[in-house]
Enzyme design. Structure first.
Site, PDB file in Angstrom:
ATOM      1  N   GLN A 151     -27.518 -53.247 -42.914  1.00 38.46           N
ATOM      2  CA  GLN A 151     -27.523 -54.290 -41.895  1.00 38.46           C
ATOM      3  C   GLN A 151     -26.619 -55.458 -42.288  1.00 38.46           C
ATOM      4  O   GLN A 151     -26.253 -55.617 -43.455  1.00 38.46           O
ATOM      5  CB  GLN A 151     -28.950 -54.807 -41.680  1.00 38.46           C
ATOM      6  CG  GLN A 151     -29.603 -55.342 -42.943  1.00 38.46           C
ATOM      7  CD  GLN A 151     -31.102 -55.410 -42.839  1.00 38.46           C
ATOM      8  OE1 GLN A 151     -31.668 -55.520 -41.763  1.00 38.46           O
ATOM      9  NE2 GLN A 151     -31.796 -55.376 -43.981  1.00 38.46           N
ATOM     10  N   ASP A 204     -37.859 -60.302 -46.957  1.00 37.49           N
ATOM     11  CA  ASP A 204     -37.728 -61.748 -47.207  1.00 37.49           C
ATOM     12  C   ASP A 204     -38.747 -62.233 -48.232  1.00 37.49           C
ATOM     13  O   ASP A 204     -38.628 -63.358 -48.737  1.00 37.49           O
ATOM     14  CB  ASP A 204     -37.885 -62.533 -45.907  1.00 37.49           C
ATOM     15  CG  ASP A 204     -39.158 -62.180 -45.157  1.00 37.49           C
ATOM     16  OD1 ASP A 204     -40.252 -62.539 -45.623  1.00 37.49           O
ATOM     17  OD2 ASP A 204     -39.055 -61.540 -44.094  1.00 37.49           O
ATOM     18  N   ASP A 258     -36.507 -46.134 -49.282  1.00 43.63           N
ATOM     19  CA  ASP A 258     -37.036 -45.875 -47.950  1.00 43.63           C
ATOM     20  C   ASP A 258     -38.563 -45.863 -48.036  1.00 43.63           C
ATOM     21  O   ASP A 258     -39.148 -45.103 -48.819  1.00 43.63           O
ATOM     22  CB  ASP A 258     -36.519 -44.523 -47.464  1.00 43.63           C
ATOM     23  CG  ASP A 258     -36.955 -44.178 -46.043  1.00 43.63           C
ATOM     24  OD1 ASP A 258     -37.950 -44.746 -45.556  1.00 43.63           O
ATOM     25  OD2 ASP A 258     -36.306 -43.323 -45.427  1.00 43.63           O
ATOM     26  N   CYS A 259     -39.209 -46.711 -47.246  1.00 45.04           N
ATOM     27  CA  CYS A 259     -40.665 -46.860 -47.342  1.00 45.04           C
ATOM     28  C   CYS A 259     -41.407 -45.550 -47.106  1.00 45.04           C
ATOM     29  O   CYS A 259     -42.491 -45.316 -47.661  1.00 45.04           O
ATOM     30  CB  CYS A 259     -41.156 -47.932 -46.379  1.00 45.04           C
ATOM     31  SG  CYS A 259     -40.945 -47.550 -44.620  1.00 45.04           S
ATOM     32  N   ASP A 279     -43.841 -54.451 -41.348  1.00 45.12           N
ATOM     33  CA  ASP A 279     -42.942 -55.609 -41.262  1.00 45.12           C
ATOM     34  C   ASP A 279     -41.509 -55.107 -41.177  1.00 45.12           C
ATOM     35  O   ASP A 279     -40.629 -55.544 -41.910  1.00 45.12           O
ATOM     36  CB  ASP A 279     -43.145 -56.517 -42.477  1.00 45.12           C
ATOM     37  CG  ASP A 279     -42.588 -57.921 -42.239  1.00 45.12           C
ATOM     38  OD1 ASP A 279     -42.277 -58.246 -41.080  1.00 45.12           O
ATOM     39  OD2 ASP A 279     -42.471 -58.681 -43.217  1.00 45.12           O
TER      40      ASP A 279
END
Length: 371
Positions: A151, A204, A258-259, A279
Site C-alpha cells: 500500500q 498503527d 499474512d494474518c 482491524d
C-alpha cells in the site's frame, strides 16, 4: 506552491441560455466583470458543445478561465492559476465572494455560489468521507511518504489532529483519535483482564497499545506490512507507545506476516482465544455483497470464529454512518453465518474522519459455538 482553483456556479432563467445569441450575451457580461479580476484576459477558444457552449480564456501568468454555459439555465466559472508559497493569491475566497456578488447583479441570476479555493498540491489535502463527499484538511506538511509492497503509506501533519496516518489516500487514524480505538475495543464495557486476544492488522499499534493497559493474558498482533509499523513507530508514538519498537513482551508479540497464516496455524492446533479484532479493511461500499473485498471479509469472519471460544467475540469497525446500504449488506452477511451469530453495534464521531463511524461486536448465538 500549488495550483489554485476558484469555482463559481450560477443558475438563471433557461430561456436566456436557450440559443447561441443568448449564451453570447450572458458570456459578454461575464467577461466584462472577469477582466477586472484577471489581468490581460483574452478569449482563446469558443466551443459549441451538446447542451450549450464552452469559452476558454487566458490571462496573466498562465491563468486560465473556463466558462461553461448550459442551455438548461446553469453557468459554471472555473479560474485556475499557479501560486508560489510566498505569493498573494490572485483571487482570495473573500474576493471570490465579491466577484460572485458582482456577477450575480450584472447577469441577473436566480442563485449563485462561490466555493473556497481548492488548493491542488503535491501532497494530500483532500480526503473523502465514507459516502464520497470531499473534505479539506488543514494539512501543513508530509512527514512520511513511501510505497510498501502492499500500500501507499503517508503520515501527514494536521494543525487540528496532529500526525495522521493515510493509507492509499484514505485517512486511517490520527493522534486525536483515541475515541476510535476505545470504541472499537468497547473500553469500560468489555473486560480484557486475563484474556487471550488476536488482532488482525492493527499496523498503527494503537489498539495493541491500549489493550495492553487492560492486563490481558496475551495478545497476538498479526500485521503484514513492516513499513507501516516503522512509520507509525517513528511518527505516531503518542498513540502506539513503544509496542511497535519492542515487538514482543511478556504478554504480547507482533507477528509480521499474512494474518491468515497464523489464524490457520491456530485452527490446526485447535487453539482458541477470547477476542479477535478485525482491524483490516472497512466494509466495502458497493451495491451487493460480492467481489474480492467482500470475499476477503467473509473469509476473515469465518476464520476468526474458528479460533474463538464459545463465549468469545469478534470486534471490528464497519464504515461511516452515512453509508447505511453497505452496513446493511454486512449485517445480512452476519445473519446468514454458520454457526449462527448475534451482533450489536455502536457509533462514535471520529475526529480525523469528520464523521460518525460504526463499530460491530459479534458473538456466537449459541454459547456452545454450535448451530
Amino acid at each position: 506552491m500549488s495550483v489554485q482553483t476558484i469555482l463559481l456556479d450560477f443558475s438563471m432563467d433557461p430561456a436566456r441560455l436557450g440559443d447561441d445569441s443568448g449564451q453570447k450575451a450572458v458570456f459578454s457580461q461575464l467577461e466584462t466583470v472577469l477582466k477586472d479580476y484577471v489581468p490581460n484576459l483574452i478569449l482563446a477558444a469558443d466551443i459549441k458543445v451538446d447542451g450549450g457552449s464552452l469559452k476558454l480564456l487566458t490571462g496573466k501568468k498562465g491563468t486560465t478561465v473556463s466558462v461553461r454555459l448550459f442551455d438548461r439555465g446553469l453557468v459554471t466559472v472555473n479560474i485556475e492559476y499557479y501560486k508560489e508559497d510566498n505569493e498573494e493569491p490572485l483571487i482570495s475566497f473573500k474576493s471570490a465572494k465579491v466577484l460572485e456578488s458582482q456577477l450575480k447583479k450584472y447577469i441577473t441570476v436566480l442563485k449563485s455560489q462561490a466555493f473556497p479555493t481548492i488548493k491542488r498540491c503535491l501532497f494530500g489535502r483532500y480526503y473523502p468521507t465514507s459516502d464520497e463527499r470531499l473534505l479539506e484538511y488543514d494539512i501543513d506538511g508530509v512527514v512520511f511518504d513511501e510505497q510498501s509492497s502492499f500500500q501507499k503509506i503517508q503520515i501527514v501533519h494536521s494543525k487540528s489532529f496532529g500526525n495522521m496516518l493515510v493509507l492509499d489516500d484514505l485517512q486511517n487514524i490520527s493522534e486525536a483519535d483515541l475515541i476510535y480505538t476505545e470504541t472499537l475495543m468497547q473500553r469500560g464495557k468489555e473486560s480484557y483482564e486475563g484474556k487471550e486476544i488476536v488482532i488482525l492488522g492493527g499496523g498503527d499499534g494503537a489498539l495493541l497499545y491500549e489493550l495492553l493497559k487492560e492486563n490481558p493474558k496475551y495478545v497476538w498482533m498479526l500485521e503484514i506490512d513492516e513499513l507501516v509499523m516503522k512509520a507509525c513507530n517513528k511518527h505516531l508514538k503518542s498513540i502506539c507507545g513503544d509496542v511497535l519498537e519492542r515487538r514482543k513482551g511478556s504478554n504480547f508479540e507482533i507477528i509480521v506476516e499474512d494474518c491468515m497464516l497464523t489464524v490457520k496455524k491456530f485452527t490446526s492446533e485447535n487453539k482458541k482465544v477470547d477476542y479477535v479484532f478485525g482491524d483490516l479493511t472497512d466494509i466495502p461500499i458497493s451495491e451487493s455483497a460480492c467481489g474480492e473485498l467482500w470475499e476477503f471479509m467473509m473469509n476473515i469472519l469465518r476464520a476468526s470464529f474458528d479460533i474463538l471460544r464459545p463465549t468469545g467475540k469478534f470486534m471490528t469497525h464497519g464504515n461511516g454512518a452515512t453509508s447505511p446500504e453497505s452496513l446493511k449488506l454486512y449485517e445480512q452477511v452476519l445473519v446468514k453465518m454458520k454457526p449462527a451469530v448475534t451482533f450489536s453495534k455502536c457509533k462514535a464521531f471520529v475526529p480525523s474522519f469528520l464523521e460518525d463511524w460504526i463499530f460491530y461486536q459479534i458473538a456466537f448465538k449459541n454459547q456452545n459455538g454450535d448451530d
